[in-house]
Design a protein around this motif. Structure first.
Motif, PDB file in Angstrom:
ATOM      1  N   VAL A  96     -15.359  -0.444  -5.870  1.00  0.00           N
ATOM      2  CA  VAL A  96     -14.918  -0.473  -7.273  1.00  0.00           C
ATOM      3  C   VAL A  96     -13.445  -0.071  -7.356  1.00  0.00           C
ATOM      4  O   VAL A  96     -12.636  -0.728  -8.033  1.00  0.00           O
ATOM      5  N   ALA A  97     -13.086   0.996  -6.656  1.00  0.00           N
ATOM      6  CA  ALA A  97     -11.708   1.509  -6.737  1.00  0.00           C
ATOM      7  C   ALA A  97     -10.704   0.474  -6.240  1.00  0.00           C
ATOM      8  O   ALA A  97      -9.572   0.415  -6.737  1.00  0.00           O
ATOM      9  N   ALA A  98     -11.117  -0.327  -5.275  1.00  0.00           N
ATOM     10  CA  ALA A  98     -10.192  -1.346  -4.757  1.00  0.00           C
ATOM     11  C   ALA A  98      -9.865  -2.371  -5.841  1.00  0.00           C
ATOM     12  O   ALA A  98      -8.757  -2.911  -5.893  1.00  0.00           O
ATOM     13  N   ARG A  99     -10.838  -2.640  -6.723  1.00  0.00           N
ATOM     14  CA  ARG A  99     -10.571  -3.566  -7.843  1.00  0.00           C
ATOM     15  C   ARG A  99      -9.782  -2.860  -8.929  1.00  0.00           C
ATOM     16  O   ARG A  99      -8.750  -3.318  -9.368  1.00  0.00           O
ATOM     17  N   ASP A 100     -10.306  -1.715  -9.387  1.00  0.00           N
ATOM     18  CA  ASP A 100      -9.628  -0.941 -10.427  1.00  0.00           C
ATOM     19  C   ASP A 100     -10.342   0.415 -10.529  1.00  0.00           C
ATOM     20  O   ASP A 100     -11.490   0.477 -11.010  1.00  0.00           O
ATOM     21  N   ILE A 129      -9.153   9.718  -7.004  1.00  0.00           N
ATOM     22  CA  ILE A 129      -9.558   8.306  -7.080  1.00  0.00           C
ATOM     23  C   ILE A 129      -8.690   7.541  -8.082  1.00  0.00           C
ATOM     24  O   ILE A 129      -8.394   6.367  -7.905  1.00  0.00           O
ATOM     25  N   GLY A 130      -8.302   8.240  -9.175  1.00  0.00           N
ATOM     26  CA  GLY A 130      -7.644   7.541 -10.285  1.00  0.00           C
ATOM     27  C   GLY A 130      -8.658   6.999 -11.275  1.00  0.00           C
ATOM     28  O   GLY A 130      -8.424   5.981 -11.953  1.00  0.00           O
ATOM     29  N   ALA A 131      -9.801   7.695 -11.371  1.00  0.00           N
ATOM     30  CA  ALA A 131     -10.896   7.255 -12.245  1.00  0.00           C
ATOM     31  C   ALA A 131     -10.494   7.389 -13.720  1.00  0.00           C
ATOM     32  O   ALA A 131      -9.507   8.056 -14.062  1.00  0.00           O
ATOM     33  N   SER A 132     -11.280   6.763 -14.597  1.00  0.00           N
ATOM     34  CA  SER A 132     -11.112   7.003 -16.032  1.00  0.00           C
ATOM     35  C   SER A 132     -11.287   8.489 -16.307  1.00  0.00           C
ATOM     36  O   SER A 132     -12.089   9.171 -15.658  1.00  0.00           O
ATOM     37  N   ARG A 133     -10.528   8.975 -17.272  1.00  0.00           N
ATOM     38  CA  ARG A 133     -10.719  10.356 -17.694  1.00  0.00           C
ATOM     39  C   ARG A 133     -11.820  10.416 -18.748  1.00  0.00           C
ATOM     40  O   ARG A 133     -12.025   9.431 -19.460  1.00  0.00           O
ATOM     41  N   LEU A 134     -12.475  11.550 -18.834  1.00  0.00           N
ATOM     42  CA  LEU A 134     -13.538  11.728 -19.828  1.00  0.00           C
ATOM     43  C   LEU A 134     -13.057  12.699 -20.899  1.00  0.00           C
ATOM     44  O   LEU A 134     -12.615  13.807 -20.583  1.00  0.00           O
ATOM     45  N   ARG A 353      -2.573   9.480  -9.266  1.00  0.00           N
ATOM     46  CA  ARG A 353      -1.368   8.682  -8.998  1.00  0.00           C
ATOM     47  C   ARG A 353      -1.208   7.639 -10.085  1.00  0.00           C
ATOM     48  O   ARG A 353      -2.003   6.700 -10.181  1.00  0.00           O
ATOM     49  N   ALA A 354      -0.186   7.848 -10.898  1.00  0.00           N
ATOM     50  CA  ALA A 354       0.029   6.923 -12.021  1.00  0.00           C
ATOM     51  C   ALA A 354       0.386   5.541 -11.488  1.00  0.00           C
ATOM     52  O   ALA A 354       1.130   5.399 -10.523  1.00  0.00           O
ATOM     53  N   ASP A 355      -0.189   4.526 -12.106  1.00  0.00           N
ATOM     54  CA  ASP A 355       0.088   3.136 -11.730  1.00  0.00           C
ATOM     55  C   ASP A 355       0.478   2.405 -13.019  1.00  0.00           C
ATOM     56  O   ASP A 355      -0.366   2.204 -13.900  1.00  0.00           O
ATOM     57  N   PRO A 356       1.760   2.018 -13.152  1.00  0.00           N
ATOM     58  CA  PRO A 356       2.191   1.401 -14.420  1.00  0.00           C
ATOM     59  C   PRO A 356       1.382   0.153 -14.767  1.00  0.00           C
ATOM     60  O   PRO A 356       1.227  -0.174 -15.949  1.00  0.00           O
ATOM     61  N   ALA A 357       0.836  -0.505 -13.773  1.00  0.00           N
ATOM     62  CA  ALA A 357       0.048  -1.710 -14.055  1.00  0.00           C
ATOM     63  C   ALA A 357      -1.332  -1.359 -14.604  1.00  0.00           C
ATOM     64  O   ALA A 357      -2.012  -2.216 -15.176  1.00  0.00           O
ATOM     65  N   ARG A 358      -1.725  -0.119 -14.371  1.00  0.00           N
ATOM     66  CA  ARG A 358      -3.053   0.318 -14.822  1.00  0.00           C
ATOM     67  C   ARG A 358      -2.914   1.661 -15.527  1.00  0.00           C
ATOM     68  O   ARG A 358      -3.198   2.711 -14.937  1.00  0.00           O
ATOM     69  N   PRO A 359      -2.483   1.661 -16.768  1.00  0.00           N
ATOM     70  CA  PRO A 359      -2.280   2.942 -17.459  1.00  0.00           C
ATOM     71  C   PRO A 359      -3.571   3.749 -17.507  1.00  0.00           C
ATOM     72  O   PRO A 359      -4.667   3.186 -17.610  1.00  0.00           O
ATOM     73  N   ALA A 360      -3.411   5.057 -17.411  1.00  0.00           N
ATOM     74  CA  ALA A 360      -4.583   5.948 -17.415  1.00  0.00           C
ATOM     75  C   ALA A 360      -5.449   5.664 -18.635  1.00  0.00           C
ATOM     76  O   ALA A 360      -4.948   5.402 -19.720  1.00  0.00           O
ATOM     77  N   ASP A 379      -7.430  -4.374 -24.385  1.00  0.00           N
ATOM     78  CA  ASP A 379      -7.446  -3.088 -25.088  1.00  0.00           C
ATOM     79  C   ASP A 379      -8.214  -2.024 -24.312  1.00  0.00           C
ATOM     80  O   ASP A 379      -7.775  -0.888 -24.173  1.00  0.00           O
ATOM     81  N   PHE A 380      -9.387  -2.405 -23.836  1.00  0.00           N
ATOM     82  CA  PHE A 380     -10.304  -1.434 -23.233  1.00  0.00           C
ATOM     83  C   PHE A 380      -9.983  -1.192 -21.763  1.00  0.00           C
ATOM     84  O   PHE A 380     -10.214  -0.100 -21.239  1.00  0.00           O
ATOM     85  N   GLY A 381      -9.454  -2.182 -21.081  1.00  0.00           N
ATOM     86  CA  GLY A 381      -9.301  -2.093 -19.629  1.00  0.00           C
ATOM     87  C   GLY A 381     -10.555  -2.637 -18.963  1.00  0.00           C
ATOM     88  O   GLY A 381     -11.322  -3.388 -19.575  1.00  0.00           O
ATOM     89  N   PRO A 382     -10.803  -2.245 -17.719  1.00  0.00           N
ATOM     90  CA  PRO A 382     -11.961  -2.803 -17.011  1.00  0.00           C
ATOM     91  C   PRO A 382     -13.281  -2.297 -17.582  1.00  0.00           C
ATOM     92  O   PRO A 382     -13.349  -1.175 -18.109  1.00  0.00           O
ATOM     93  N   ALA A 383     -14.314  -3.121 -17.491  1.00  0.00           N
ATOM     94  CA  ALA A 383     -15.653  -2.647 -17.836  1.00  0.00           C
ATOM     95  C   ALA A 383     -15.999  -1.482 -16.909  1.00  0.00           C
ATOM     96  O   ALA A 383     -15.532  -1.422 -15.762  1.00  0.00           O
ATOM     97  N   ILE A 384     -16.818  -0.565 -17.411  1.00  0.00           N
ATOM     98  CA  ILE A 384     -17.237   0.567 -16.561  1.00  0.00           C
ATOM     99  C   ILE A 384     -18.229   0.038 -15.528  1.00  0.00           C
ATOM    100  O   ILE A 384     -19.245  -0.573 -15.878  1.00  0.00           O
ATOM    101  N   GLU A 385     -17.916   0.246 -14.255  1.00  0.00           N
ATOM    102  CA  GLU A 385     -18.786  -0.263 -13.184  1.00  0.00           C
ATOM    103  C   GLU A 385     -19.602   0.834 -12.523  1.00  0.00           C
ATOM    104  O   GLU A 385     -20.600   0.560 -11.855  1.00  0.00           O
TER     105      GLU A 385
END
Ligand code: SF4
Length: 697
Positions: A96-100, A129-134, A353-360, A379-385
């Motif tokens: 999953v992390a390799a995708r987003d 990991i750079g996971a979504s924050r809760l 690690r901030a990634d400008p292509a994938r804002p937190a 708007d939402f970003g990737p679906a939760i996997e």
């Protein structure tokens, strides 16, 4: 026989954070009791936690890792080894992390309140990991924000001082069930002559033991506070010296409250105008005599649309009458900000690690029902996997439960749950990992009800193959190849990092001596705001808040009506005329303890309490099976008919495990995902329903 006594801390989501003594004989815990030397605990544990050994040695404890072998939600699992479990999880998360990496979501709350087994190694792992924050909003964030806008922080009257108050308003809580050690202080105050007033739409166990009970409509607490302010201003029951020196915006407040006459307040709150006058004058006149007046607010009142504003309005009252001058005056919602915590050291946000292509991205835990079902979008970003659940039970606890369950049913969602028991959420897991209980690991606790840091030493070895949360995330980090030194920190090392030593509140704090003694009391002034010093931008109690104006909120105390009430939603109320609240059942703590047989036997089955007039109008008698429903869902319960709920209110004491209810549902089938005015919190007590008798089959 080798017997020893171990110092421990109650880990549960309760403001009392008791210091406990665990007797261990030959490696087996044989007794648990409250520490008689700890001033707040005073040797007393509540009924729930006095059964902690029954919970710890429960035959249903998960003792080894499990993998799903049946359909999602079926709870069918087969045991596997730790190696297989960790390898499976790491491989899935790496994919999953390799995708987003934002498609990975931690989901946790206060299943344990400990700094070590809560958000330490776990958050290091998810940050790396750079996971979504809760956004951890599910209980207290509306009130917390309301306090911060007004007095600057979640800091208030010391619980130990309440016994010296002459008047205590117990507002929006039932401390006999959920803040027992405050209640002990309140009783002591009463023995010394204090007046106790409960403000609650429901005549709870606490309300019935207070001398007075004001049973207002749910969601109208903000209006009652405005009405009290009106009378205080109108009748000059003010401490002008305190207002002049230590508050901001009094003239604007004075203008605002002019319109909140006792009659308007009474009409809004569903009580008599004379009751508003009486309460306001009791509060103001007691303070004018120089006697300490104290308010114990609790979180029940902020679980509605205007919950943040309600807390803010109530937090204005002590400054108007100068109640903060006394150690036993003021208001307490939470003492949580008194503790100099170090989340930077525990959670290591710098690993992200901030990634400008994938804002937190941040997901609100209170809208998990909608968010699990959301597809990827700009708007939402990737679906939760993938969801990793620890210290939480969202399938039973999160609002609009049917949607939450539907989300967890997704075949393409990879779910891992760290747990003690096969909860409702565990039934939807792909991998289940056995977690240790408080007797089996190290921890250190702040609290939100008193001013002590409490240590937890491990009393017994982990049962079966259970591991502490910290160790599980340590092992997962290894599997993922994370080699930063912080992933090798021991639990002792994490406990040592949890609080700042040398802060004004912890001048001589030291983990080694705290774990030996069991606790440490913060060095706080007895009356924290006696001479102002509020941690707001102005340093004053802010009746007017410029920050609120900047955030698009009304900068002055106001009333925000509920989403769902007869006054604010008359159309809806024609179909669903009864307001529903779901406060804590005395023998459960959120969903912890529901599966402890001796406690569940006390509660029997889910009940719905109705006022006798509402019951009679529906042909419902005490003991009948009833169905409560609205557009979101339904639940079945046994009717309890009384005059405890005010007319128009039904009460579903909670939170039941869905699978332990006859219909597999609980009150959260009926709650909504709409959020509060501030703090993005859920509105669990802002619900309209209809109730009908279920014909006997
Ligand atoms: S749940 Fe609360 S009252 Fe009960 S033992 Fe724990 S901290 Fe004490």
């Amino acid at each position: 026989m080798n017997t020893r006594v171990v110092r421990a801390a109650c880990p549960h989501d309760c403001p009392d954070t008791c210091a406990m003594l665990v007797t261990v004989t030959d490696g087996v815990a044989t007794a648990i009791r409250g520490d008689p030397d700890h001033p707040n605990t005073a040797g007393v544990l509540c009924t729930k936690v006095s059964r902690y050994l029954e919970r710890t040695y429960h035959p249903d404890r998960i003792r080894q890792p499990l993998k799903r072998i049946g359909p999602k939600g079926s709870g069918q699992f087969a045991p596997i080894g730790w190696e297989e479990a960790l390898a499976t999880i790491a491989a899935r998360l790496q994919g999953v992390a390799a995708r987003d990496p934002r498609a990975i979501l931690p989901y946790s709350y206060a299943g344990t309140m400990g700094a070590v087994q809560g958000e330490s190694m776990a958050m290091r792992f998810f940050n790396r990991i750079g996971a979504s924050r809760l956004d951890r909003t599910i209980c207290a964030s509306a009130g917390g924000v309301g306090m911060k806008y007004t007095v600057g922080a979640k800091i208030g009257t010391d619980t130990e001082q309440f016994e010296h108050a002459r008047l205590i308003l117990i507002w929006g809580g039932n401390p006999i069930a959920s803040n027992l050690h405050f209640w002990m202080r309140a009783q002591e105050a009463r023995r010394k002559g204090a007046i106790l007033v409960a403000i609650d739409p429901y005549r709870s166990l606490t309300a019935e033991k207070c001398q007075h009970h004001v049973a207002l409509l749910p969601g109208t607490d903000a209006a009652l506070a405005l009405g009290i302010m009106h009378v205080l201003v109108r009748d000059g029951l003010l401490d002008h010296d305190y207002i002049d020196h230590y508050t901001l915006g009094f003239e604007s407040l004075r203008e605002r409250v002019v319109e909140w006459t006792p009659q308007r307040t009474a009409d809004t709150c569903g009580i008599d105008a004379a009751r508003v006058e009486w309460l306001a004058r009791l509060y103001g006149e007691t303070a004018q005599r120089g006697e300490p007046v104290a308010i114990r607010m609790n979180y029940g009142l902020q679980r509605v649309r205007g919950g943040g504003m309600a807390v803010r309005n109530i937090a204005c009252l002590p400054a108007l009458v100068g109640a903060w001058r006394h150690p036993a005056g003021g208001v307490l919602l939470s003492s949580g900000d008194s503790f100099p915590r170090r989340p930077d050291r525990l959670e290591r946000p710098d690993l992200y690690r901030a990634d400008p292509a994938r804002p937190a991205r941040t997901i609100n835990m209170s809208t998990i029902g909608d968010d699990l079902l959301r597809p990827a979008s700009d708007d939402f970003g990737p679906a939760i996997e993938s969801v990793i659940v620890y210290n939480a039970n969202p399938v039973a606890v999160a609002p609009e439960s049917a949607k939450v369950a539907r989300g967890f049913l997704r075949e393409d969602l990879f779910t891992v749950v760290l747990e003690h028991f096969r909860t409702d959420t565990v039934d939807y897991a792909d991998i289940v990992l056995p977690a240790t209980t408080q007797l089996e690991h190290t921890d250190v606790h702040a609290t939100y009800g008193h001013q002590y840091i409490v240590a937890n030493n491990p009393a017994i070895a982990p049962l079966g193959e259970a591991k502490p949360n910290s160790e599980i995330f340590r092992l997962l980090a290894q599997r993922m190849g994370f080699d930063e030194p912080c992933f090798a920190d021991s639990d002792e090392a994490i406990a040592e990092q949890a609080f700042e030593a040398g802060h004004a509140h912890t001048r001589d704090y030291d983990w080694t001596s705290v774990k030996a003694k069991g606790w440490y009391k913060l060095d706080m002034p007895p009356a924290p705001f006696a001479e102002g010093g509020f941690p707001t931008p102005s340093g004053k109690c802010e009746f007017y808040s410029e920050r609120m104006a900047q955030h698009g909120l009304d900068p002055l105390p106001a009333y925000i009506p509920p989403y769902e009430s007869a006054a604010s939603a008359p159309e809806l109320a024609r179909t669903y005329p009864l307001a529903m609240i779901s406060p804590p059942q005395r023998n459960f703590l959120n969903t912890s303890f529901v599966n402890v047989q001796s406690l569940r036997d006390t509660e029997g089955e889910p009940h719905l309490e109705l006022h006798r007039v509402d019951a009679a109008a529906r042909g419902i008698r005490d003991g009948d099976r009833v169905r409560a429903y609205n557009d979101r869902g339904e639940m079945l319960a046994c009717a309890r008919v009384s005059d405890r709920p005010r007319q128009g209110l039904v009460v579903a004491l909670s939170i039941w495990w869905k699978k332990l209810a006859a219909d597999g549902r609980n009150a959260n089938e009926l709650t909504s995902q709409r959020l509060t005015d501030m703090g993005r919190a859920p509105t669990f007590y802002d619900v309209l329903v209809q109730v009908e008798k279920v014909p006997a089959s």
